[in-house]
Write an enzyme that holds these catalytic residues in place. Structure first.
Site, PDB file in Angstrom:
ATOM      1  N   ALA A  63       3.147  -0.827 -10.356  1.00 44.54           N
ATOM      2  CA  ALA A  63       1.613  -1.565 -10.397  1.00 44.54           C
ATOM      3  C   ALA A  63       1.378  -1.324 -10.160  1.00 44.54           C
ATOM      4  CB  ALA A  63       2.412  -3.258  -9.702  1.00 44.54           C
ATOM      5  N   GLY A 107       7.401  -0.740  -9.677  1.00 41.72           N
ATOM      6  CA  GLY A 107       7.360  -1.333 -11.184  1.00 41.72           C
ATOM      7  C   GLY A 107       7.703  -0.957 -12.327  1.00 41.72           C
ATOM      8  N   GLU A 110      10.921  -0.601 -12.687  1.00 39.37           N
ATOM      9  CA  GLU A 110      12.087  -1.703 -12.843  1.00 39.37           C
ATOM     10  C   GLU A 110      12.088  -1.824 -14.472  1.00 39.37           C
ATOM     11  OE1 GLU A 110       9.055  -3.985 -10.368  1.00 39.37           O
ATOM     12  OE2 GLU A 110      10.941  -4.818  -9.291  1.00 39.37           O
ATOM     13  N   GLU A 130       8.329  -0.825  -2.489  1.00 39.33           N
ATOM     14  CA  GLU A 130       7.205  -1.522  -2.379  1.00 39.33           C
ATOM     15  C   GLU A 130       7.373  -1.733  -1.140  1.00 39.33           C
ATOM     16  OE1 GLU A 130       9.724  -1.049  -4.739  1.00 39.33           O
ATOM     17  OE2 GLU A 130       8.753  -2.261  -6.546  1.00 39.33           O
TER      18      GLU A 130
HETATM   19  N1  T1G Z   1      -1.656   1.351  -8.370  1.00 41.43           N
HETATM   20  C1  T1G Z   1      -3.269   2.266  -7.989  1.00 41.43           C
HETATM   21  N2  T1G Z   1      -3.517   3.280  -7.684  1.00 41.43           N
HETATM   22  C2  T1G Z   1      -1.841   4.134  -7.559  1.00 41.43           C
HETATM   23  C3  T1G Z   1      -0.866   4.060  -7.416  1.00 41.43           C
HETATM   24  C4  T1G Z   1      -0.807   2.403  -7.807  1.00 41.43           C
HETATM   25  N3  T1G Z   1       0.314   2.288  -7.647  1.00 41.43           N
HETATM   26  N4  T1G Z   1      -0.302   5.412  -7.066  1.00 41.43           N
HETATM   27  C5  T1G Z   1      -1.138   5.692  -6.454  1.00 41.43           C
HETATM   28  N5  T1G Z   1      -2.472   5.086  -7.258  1.00 41.43           N
HETATM   29  C6  T1G Z   1      -3.680   5.762  -7.248  1.00 41.43           C
HETATM   30  C7  T1G Z   1      -4.189   7.089  -5.457  1.00 41.43           C
HETATM   31  O1  T1G Z   1      -4.664   5.359  -5.053  1.00 41.43           O
HETATM   32  C8  T1G Z   1      -4.825   8.317  -5.507  1.00 41.43           C
HETATM   33  O2  T1G Z   1      -6.277   7.099  -6.499  1.00 41.43           O
HETATM   34  C9  T1G Z   1      -4.122   8.151  -6.971  1.00 41.43           C
HETATM   35  O3  T1G Z   1      -3.639   7.255  -7.886  1.00 41.43           O
HETATM   36  C10 T1G Z   1      -3.177   9.276  -6.673  1.00 41.43           C
HETATM   37  O4  T1G Z   1      -2.719   8.921  -6.288  1.00 41.43           O
HETATM   38  C11 T1G Z   1       5.942  -4.292  -9.757  1.00 41.43           C
HETATM   39  C12 T1G Z   1       4.990  -4.684  -6.628  1.00 41.43           C
HETATM   40  C13 T1G Z   1       2.758   8.577  -7.289  1.00 41.43           C
HETATM   41  C14 T1G Z   1       4.061   9.522  -5.680  1.00 41.43           C
HETATM   42  O5  T1G Z   1       3.979   2.377  -4.372  1.00 41.43           O
HETATM   43  O6  T1G Z   1       3.580   7.139  -4.166  1.00 41.43           O
HETATM   44  O7  T1G Z   1       5.140  -1.476  -7.879  1.00 41.43           O
HETATM   45  O8  T1G Z   1      -7.625   8.337  -4.348  1.00 41.43           O
HETATM   46  O9  T1G Z   1      -2.789  11.209  -4.182  1.00 41.43           O
HETATM   47  O10 T1G Z   1      -0.113  12.647  -4.070  1.00 41.43           O
HETATM   48  O11 T1G Z   1       7.610  -4.646  -7.978  1.00 41.43           O
HETATM   49  O12 T1G Z   1       0.368   7.997  -5.884  1.00 41.43           O
HETATM   50  O13 T1G Z   1      -7.570   9.735  -6.699  1.00 41.43           O
HETATM   51  O14 T1G Z   1      -9.142   7.842  -6.444  1.00 41.43           O
HETATM   52  O15 T1G Z   1      -1.217   9.524  -4.291  1.00 41.43           O
HETATM   53  O16 T1G Z   1       0.437  12.762  -6.753  1.00 41.43           O
HETATM   54  C15 T1G Z   1       5.274   0.793  -6.647  1.00 41.43           C
HETATM   55  C16 T1G Z   1       2.931   4.519  -4.730  1.00 41.43           C
HETATM   56  C17 T1G Z   1       3.466   0.041  -6.481  1.00 41.43           C
HETATM   57  C18 T1G Z   1       3.678   4.037  -5.697  1.00 41.43           C
HETATM   58  C19 T1G Z   1       1.854  10.335  -7.034  1.00 41.43           C
HETATM   59  N6  T1G Z   1       4.745   1.848  -6.479  1.00 41.43           N
HETATM   60  N7  T1G Z   1       2.219   5.434  -5.219  1.00 41.43           N
HETATM   61  O17 T1G Z   1       1.314  10.710  -5.417  1.00 41.43           O
HETATM   62  O18 T1G Z   1      -1.153  11.349  -6.018  1.00 41.43           O
HETATM   63  S1  T1G Z   1       4.421  -1.970  -6.256  1.00 41.43           S
HETATM   64  C20 T1G Z   1       4.128   2.221  -5.890  1.00 41.43           C
HETATM   65  C21 T1G Z   1       2.830   7.071  -5.366  1.00 41.43           C
HETATM   66  C22 T1G Z   1       4.789  -2.288  -7.204  1.00 41.43           C
HETATM   67  C23 T1G Z   1       6.265  -4.296  -8.767  1.00 41.43           C
HETATM   68  C24 T1G Z   1       5.920  -3.540  -7.365  1.00 41.43           C
HETATM   69  C25 T1G Z   1       1.970   8.169  -5.135  1.00 41.43           C
HETATM   70  C26 T1G Z   1       2.851   8.774  -5.833  1.00 41.43           C
HETATM   71  P1  T1G Z   1      -7.563   8.331  -5.957  1.00 41.43           P
HETATM   72  P2  T1G Z   1      -1.529   9.776  -4.877  1.00 41.43           P
HETATM   73  P3  T1G Z   1       0.313  12.129  -5.863  1.00 41.43           P
END
Ligand code: T1G
Length: 710
Positions: A63, A107, A110, A130
């Site tokens: 998400a 997500g 999912e 999450e």
């Molecule tokens: N949402 C918004 N922005 C995100 C994002 C996300 N999920 N993931 C990364 N970014 C932004 C981050 O802030 C950065 O921004 C840029 O993307 C590059 O990220 C419905 C509710 C995927 C392994 O927890 O683990 O889904 O600084 O530097 O090192 O049930 O990003 O460039 O402006 O980390 O290559 C679950 C979180 C969400 C994944 C990539 N998903 N992200 O790593 O790049 S909750 C997560 C990561 C959810 C559902 C629930 C990592 C990555 P900026 P980065 P990276």
């Protein structure tokens, strides 16, 4: 569809591509676009199967975390609900295939699990991270994952949030095929092979849900493990509850239970703090006056001076990512000892199955031990990790100045000393920078990068880039005694000792802070680091101490008596052969004696006062650090404490925590402590200002961003 989702046809296949860089998050428009494409696939008789693939570097990574704040602040209604879309995908009468590369996280996984099949390249990862954001999967992840992977693995993945690789996902039944070569071509071939296969919806797969007898011990063990590994956190426990609901309720009732638990976590202070930490970890890499395109200095070869605890750990960071290291010591014995420690650390990892013996051998082969400076002229960066003595550091840098090639980065691992004074020993202060690693340097993620007055932007940009390369979180800090982390921890440790002098027992202070969520209390931490370290630094800086300002009484006395802590078996505590601490009556007597001699009237001290006196000491000093520009933002201070000092992520860091308490309340208590304990508690003007304006430290950071934009 829309600019975020493209839909194309290849013969009898409908192909949906997500184009929402950088991580194809399920931002507004993405779920809607997928829904529209799904309708196309469903109604087009020519289309016999559908594929969803991520454009760019990854499948959907979750998400859009930026949306959570809008939901919890009431700015928008529930913007994180994809359940209907996922059911629609699952109900599609044609086989639907998710093609995974990069990270199918949250997500993203999912969504993929609502597809009838999943194919992936070998380098892909899948996960439900999450709980690392203080929430749980909110789109039936806790309901579909056990149906594909079984209860044990699903519980583990949702409770610890760690991803698994494609191979493990294939073995578990999450992925149906690993694609060699081009993912889309592989997915097309797989889709064509499934066109005549009967469709089984994930939600209808119940054969892996086990039964009460087999599941109960799984959930009990997972709850116990989460209680230890994620002490104080609510999300891992909630995730386990949600997976358990999948085993007890029919699918949609399980989804409803998951939703309840998801909402509870989403609106919790813990989740807000952990989302602050998630974005903060990325924010700290942005230095306002250093443009993203600042030229970097290529780092192909490194050298480390000092093979002690720090030098050895620093060396490991480089060789772990394939950068060869010249490791210098002054004696063969010290060199051998250093190498043996590195080898032991690696052997332990091999024994734990973290990597193979071959990997260890490759890393060890990248280390060239030396007693002289031969080869230093080829190093692109030299990290000095000699004893914390200014004269020795200046002598070392003067030598490096003569030997190293022009443009080589000369870095000091000093934890407190003046980087400008160190740089003054060279003819190239623009190449001198502080790279303050945290012990154990091969484990702790924090790297304070200390900016000298003359340090060039290229050197700083390279140091920040190198931090990411060696899997650290680099935080830029200014040059002052103790920089940010240690300057603040000094105040925190001071108050811990004063509390012991005023009536608390060491175990009361450490216990209160451990309960607050710190990995270890300040006195136990002193015993771990070695009371002799601080004792020697205090002696080295005795001339700097202001007369008439209260000094701690006990720690120096303990060190004078050779009670250095764990390394001597005695410090604030007495340690058994397994380094288990126990209160020591000798220390209790010493405290009574020294405080009586100092005329201190001991008293009962509450847990609340212990927390306020220690944590607000951090906050007050942090506010001074912000005002002096030693830290760029309050979030930088939070990240330093989360990554380097064991501050609990679910409290967001000291500055975030203070803002949740309310800065007016914190300021009022600081003023009371100032009245009771004198000038060490002089309130920081910034704290006063923010309190009076009813603001938070987050507001302060926003003010700075606005000011920087002009
Ligand atoms: N949402 C918004 N922005 C995100 C994002 C996300 N999920 N993931 C990364 N970014 C932004 C981050 O802030 C950065 O921004 C840029 O993307 C590059 O990220 C419905 C509710 C995927 C392994 O927890 O683990 O889904 O600084 O530097 O090192 O049930 O990003 O460039 O402006 O980390 O290559 C679950 C979180 C969400 C994944 C990539 N998903 N992200 O790593 O790049 S909750 C997560 C990561 C959810 C559902 C629930 C990592 C990555 P900026 P980065 P990276």
């Amino acid at each position: 569809m829309n600019e975020l989702i493209s839909y194309t046809k290849d013969g009898e296949l409908g192909i949906i591509t997500v184009n929402n860089p950088p991580v194809n998050a399920l931002s507004p428009g993405v779920p809607e676009g997928i829904g529209l494409a799904l309708e196309e696939i469903t109604k087009d008789d020519e289309v016999k199967a559908g594929i969803l693939i991520g454009g760019g570097r990854t499948f959907i990574a979750g998400a859009d975390i930026k949306e959570f704040g809008k939901v919890t602040s009431g700015q928008k209604r529930d913007g994180i609900n994809f359940l209907d879309l996922l059911v629609a995908i699952e109900d599609c009468p044609k086989p639907m295939i998710a093609a995974i590369h990069g990270t199918a996280f949250g997500g993203g996984l999912e969504v993929a699990m609502a597809f009838h099949y999943r194919v992936a390249v070998a380098s892909a990862q899948v996960g439900q991270p999450e709980c690392k954001l203080g929430i749980i999967p909110g789109a039936a992840g806790t309901q579909r994952l056990p149906r594909l992977a079984g209860v044990a693995l699903a519980t583990q993945m949702c409770a610890d949030g760690n991803p698994i690789n494609a191979k493990a996902a294939l073995e578990a039944g999450i992925v149906d095929q690993i694609v060699e070569g081009d993912l889309l071509e592989g997915a097309k071939a797989f889709a064509r092979s499934m066109i005549d296969n009967p469709i089984v919806k994930t939600r209808d797969k119940n054969d892996k849900l086990g039964d009460e007898a087999t599941n109960a011990p799984i959930f009990a063990a997972a709850r116990a493990a989460a209680k230890k590994a994620a002490r104080g956190m609510m999300a891992p426990q909630a995730a386990i509850d949600a997976v358990e609901a999948a085993t007890k309720l029919e699918f949609f009732a399980g989804c409803a239970r998951e939703r309840e638990l998801f909402q509870e976590c989403l609106f919790s202070d813990q989740s807000k703090a952990m989302i602050h930490a998630f974005f903060g970890e990325r924010e700290v890499a942005k230095i306002p006056d250093i443009p993203k395109d600042t030229p970097l200095i290529p780092i192909a070869k490194a050298a480390v001076i000092g093979a002690g605890t720090m030098g050895g750990g620093i060396t490991m960071n480089f060789v772990n990512v394939g950068i060869p290291v010249l490791l210098k010591e002054t004696t063969q014995e010290a060199l051998d000892r250093g190498l043996a420690t590195i080898a032991k650390n690696y052997s332990n990892s091999v024994k734990k199955g973290r990597f193979s013996q071959e990997v260890m051998d490759k890393r060890m082969a990248l280390i060239t031990p030396t007693l002289g400076y031969d080869g230093f002229e080829e190093a692109d960066i030299v990290v000095e990790a000699v004893f914390e003595n200014m004269a020795l550091k200046k002598e070392t840098f003067a030598a490096l100045d003569q030997i190293c090639k022009p443009g080589a980065i000369l870095a000091s691992n000093t934890s407190t000393l003046d980087i400008d004074e160190i740089a003054s020993a060279t003819s190239r202060p623009e190449s001198v920078v502080g790279t303050h690693f945290f012990s154990p340097a091969n484990v702790m993620r924090l790297l304070e990068i200390v900016r000298g007055q003359a340090t060039s932007k290229s050197v700083l940009a390279t140091a920040m880039d190198l931090a990411k390369k060696i899997k650290k979180v680099g935080v830029l800090v200014g040059n002052c005694y103790g920089f940010v982390g240690n300057r603040m921890i000094h105040q925190y440790g001071r108050e811990a000792q004063f509390l012991v002098e005023e009536g608390a027992q060491p175990q009361d202070v450490d216990g209160a802070l451990y309960e607050f969520g710190l990995a270890m209390g300040p006195l136990a931490m002193g015993d771990l680091a070695g009371l002799d370290v601080g004792w020697r630094i205090r002696k080295e800086h005795a001339h700097l101490e202001k007369p008439g300002v209260r000094k701690a009484l006990i720690a120096d006395e303990l060190a004078e008596r050779g009670r250095y802590g764990q390394k001597t078996g005695k410090g604030w505590y007495i340690y058994d052969e397994n380094r288990k601490p126990s209160p020591d009556p000798e220390v209790t007597a010493l405290i009574e004696e020294l405080t009586a001699n100092a005329g201190i009237q001991r008293r009962e001290i509450s847990k609340e006062e212990i927390i306020e006196r220690t944590i607000y000491a951090l906050v007050n000093e942090g506010a001074k650090i912000l005002e002096e520009g030693i830290a760029l933002r309050a979030v930088d201070i939070d990240i330093i404490y989360l990554m380097g000092y064991g501050f609990p992520a679910w409290r967001g860091g000291p500055m975030w925590y203070a803002s949740t308490v309310g800065l007016q309340k914190v300021y009022d208590r600081v003023c009371e402590f100032h009245a009771q304990h004198g000038e060490l508690w002089t309130p920081a003007p910034l704290l006063k200002r923010l309190a009076e304006e009813g603001k938070t430290f987050e507001d302060f950071d926003k003010e700075k961003v606005k000011a920087a934009r002009g």
